[in-house]
Enzyme design. Structure first.
Site, PDB file in Angstrom:
ATOM      1  N   TYR A   1    -123.387  33.021  60.303  1.00 16.32           N
ATOM      2  CA  TYR A   1    -122.181  32.488  60.963  1.00 16.32           C
ATOM      3  C   TYR A   1    -121.126  32.122  59.918  1.00 16.32           C
ATOM      4  CZ  TYR A   1    -119.397  29.491  64.095  1.00 16.32           C
ATOM      5  OH  TYR A   1    -118.382  28.919  64.834  1.00 16.32           O
TER       6      TYR A   1
ATOM      7  N   ASP B   1    -128.605  21.656  56.943  1.00 16.78           N
ATOM      8  CA  ASP B   1    -127.844  20.849  57.901  1.00 16.78           C
ATOM      9  C   ASP B   1    -126.868  19.978  57.108  1.00 16.78           C
ATOM     10  OD1 ASP B   1    -127.707  20.268  60.731  1.00 16.78           O
ATOM     11  OD2 ASP B   1    -128.260  18.222  60.193  1.00 16.78           O
ATOM     12  N   PRO B   2    -125.551  20.062  57.393  1.00  8.39           N
ATOM     13  CA  PRO B   2    -124.616  19.263  56.579  1.00  8.39           C
ATOM     14  C   PRO B   2    -124.801  17.758  56.788  1.00  8.39           C
ATOM     15  CG  PRO B   2    -123.447  20.699  58.150  1.00  8.39           C
ATOM     16  CD  PRO B   2    -124.894  20.869  58.405  1.00  8.39           C
TER      17      PRO B   2
ATOM     18  N   TYR C   1    -132.407  14.524  64.389  1.00 11.13           N
ATOM     19  CA  TYR C   1    -132.960  15.225  63.226  1.00 11.13           C
ATOM     20  C   TYR C   1    -132.671  14.403  61.978  1.00 11.13           C
ATOM     21  CZ  TYR C   1    -133.457  18.968  66.581  1.00 11.13           C
ATOM     22  OH  TYR C   1    -133.804  19.696  67.688  1.00 11.13           O
TER      23      TYR C   1
ATOM     24  N   GLY D   1    -130.812  10.306  61.144  1.00  5.59           N
ATOM     25  CA  GLY D   1    -129.744  10.020  62.118  1.00  5.59           C
ATOM     26  C   GLY D   1    -128.523   9.382  61.473  1.00  5.59           C
TER      27      GLY D   1
ATOM     28  N   ASN E   1    -127.340  18.456  73.699  1.00  9.24           N
ATOM     29  CA  ASN E   1    -128.742  18.017  73.629  1.00  9.24           C
ATOM     30  C   ASN E   1    -128.898  16.600  74.152  1.00  9.24           C
ATOM     31  OD1 ASN E   1    -130.169  20.095  72.567  1.00  9.24           O
ATOM     32  ND2 ASN E   1    -130.391  19.227  70.520  1.00  9.24           N
TER      33      ASN E   1
ATOM     34  N   ASN F   1    -116.335  20.555  65.447  1.00 12.17           N
ATOM     35  CA  ASN F   1    -117.166  20.250  66.618  1.00 12.17           C
ATOM     36  C   ASN F   1    -116.373  19.837  67.853  1.00 12.17           C
ATOM     37  OD1 ASN F   1    -119.849  20.365  66.896  1.00 12.17           O
ATOM     38  ND2 ASN F   1    -120.274  18.594  65.565  1.00 12.17           N
TER      39      ASN F   1
END
Ligand code: NAD
Length: 317
Positions: free
Chosen positions: A144, A270-271, A203, A206, A189, A173
């Protein structure tokens, strides 16, 4: 104007269809329904100024004379681009070149939907448009991130070599009604889990942060850029930063759910932090998001409640 909008059956694209039609233009939507849904456009089925082409933009096609191309086609959620990795690379590369060729042929303006993922796991915070990013070119997210970076390069090249009148929006986002309920993004989610009374999956610890832009703000910013003359990338997103745990708390508050939180390991690459610097959009477009996260969640609640109740969930999984 007659506007070609690729990816118009998706979450953002369908809201953009509505906004462009509301501005008085004609919309030709080209979408292969890979990750989009025709339900998102069902309310336009009797709109004479709207045309739907079921079309993979990686194949050449002729939409007739057009004045503006909004290129939004691409799987966008991590669940989707992991499942459709090659298609994501293809639509970012071949699909983008095809759309730029159409713009060139019709002497149409062109706007690329790019992404904050171009910044990767950023070493600079918040992210300004001048930051070149910190992207793993071979990791699982690279299909991506690198496709979008290629799409930006292609857009700049068509401007330099062929004088196409281009714009690039780096979207951060975004959430709101029509967001796919099973797309694996934080808001969908959490809303789904909260409404089903299941634990909210967090994840890592947090404490990683995200910013969330409500869809009406995002669309307003994109349209403002489409009318401006700036050709270098512009961030459009909400700069208010939340930890994932704070976001979980607001989802519980907006839904009235008593769900608990369950921790799971952080996915690869994951950033840790993601927040737009929107100084440029403020100065250039006079644009600024208006809807705070709690309000946006409340405005989305009815949609998520219906989506969770609908049997479509099973069909989508
Ligand atoms: N939603 C966000 O928060 C966000 C953030 C950054 C960037 N973006 C960008 O905005 C655009 C729209 O994202 P979205 O969230 O609405 O995603 P989405 O998956 O809901 O919509 C994408 C649409 O593109 C279509 N599509 C995919 N490949 C295609 C192809 N080869 N030919 C024709 N259509 C194709 C899909 O069927 C779908 O309707 C994407 O380009 C995405 O990268 C979105």
């Amino acid at each position: 104007m007659r506007v070609l909008l690729t990816g118009g059956a998706g979450f953002l694209g369908s809201h953009l269809c509505d906004a462009i039609l509301a501005d008085g233009h004609l919309v030709v939507c080209a979408d292969n329904l890979l990750t989009g849904r025709s339900e998102n456009l069902v309310h336009l089925s009797h709109e004479p100024r709207f045309e739907f082409l079921q079309q993979d933009v990686c194949h050449t096609f002729d939409p007739g004379k057009i004045d503006y191309v909004f290129h939004f086609a691409s799987p966008a959620s991590p669940v989707d681009y992991h499942e459709h990795g090659i298609e994501t690379l293809q639509v970012g590369s071949t699909g983008t070149i095809n759309c730029l060729e159409l713009a060139k042929k019709c002497n149409a303006k062109f706007l690329l939907a790019s992404t904050s993922e171009c910044y990767g796991d950023p070493l600079e915070h918040p992210q300004k448009e001048s930051y070149w990013g910190h992207v793993n070119p071979i990791g699982p997210r690279s299909v991506y991130d690198e496709a979008k970076r290629f799409a930006e390069a292609a857009t700049m090249a068509y401007r330099r070599y062929h004088h196409v009148d281009t714009r690039i929006v780096r979207i951060f986002n975004t959430y709101g009604p029509r967001l796919q309920i099973n797309d694996g993004r934080v808001i969908s989610n959490f809303m789904k889990q909260a409404l089903l009374g299941e634990p909210l999956t967090v994840y890592g610890d947090g404490l990683q942060t995200r910013s969330f832009c409500f869809v009406s703000d995002e669309i307003e910013g994109i349209l403002a850029l489409s009318r401006a003359t700036e050709h270098l990338p512009v961030n459009i997103g909400n700069p208010h930063e939340f930890t994932i745990l704070e976001c979980a708390r607001l989802v519980l508050q907006s839904t009235g759910s008593r769900s608990t939180v369950r921790f799971e390991p952080l996915p690869q690459d994951d950033p840790r932090q993601r927040r737009p610097d929107i100084t440029k959009a403020r100065a250039l477009l006079g644009w600024e998001p208006k809807i705070d996260l709690l309000t946006g969640l409340q405005l989305s609640l009815e949609y998520f409640r219906a989506a969770v109740q609908s049997r479509d969930i099973e069909a989508q999984t």
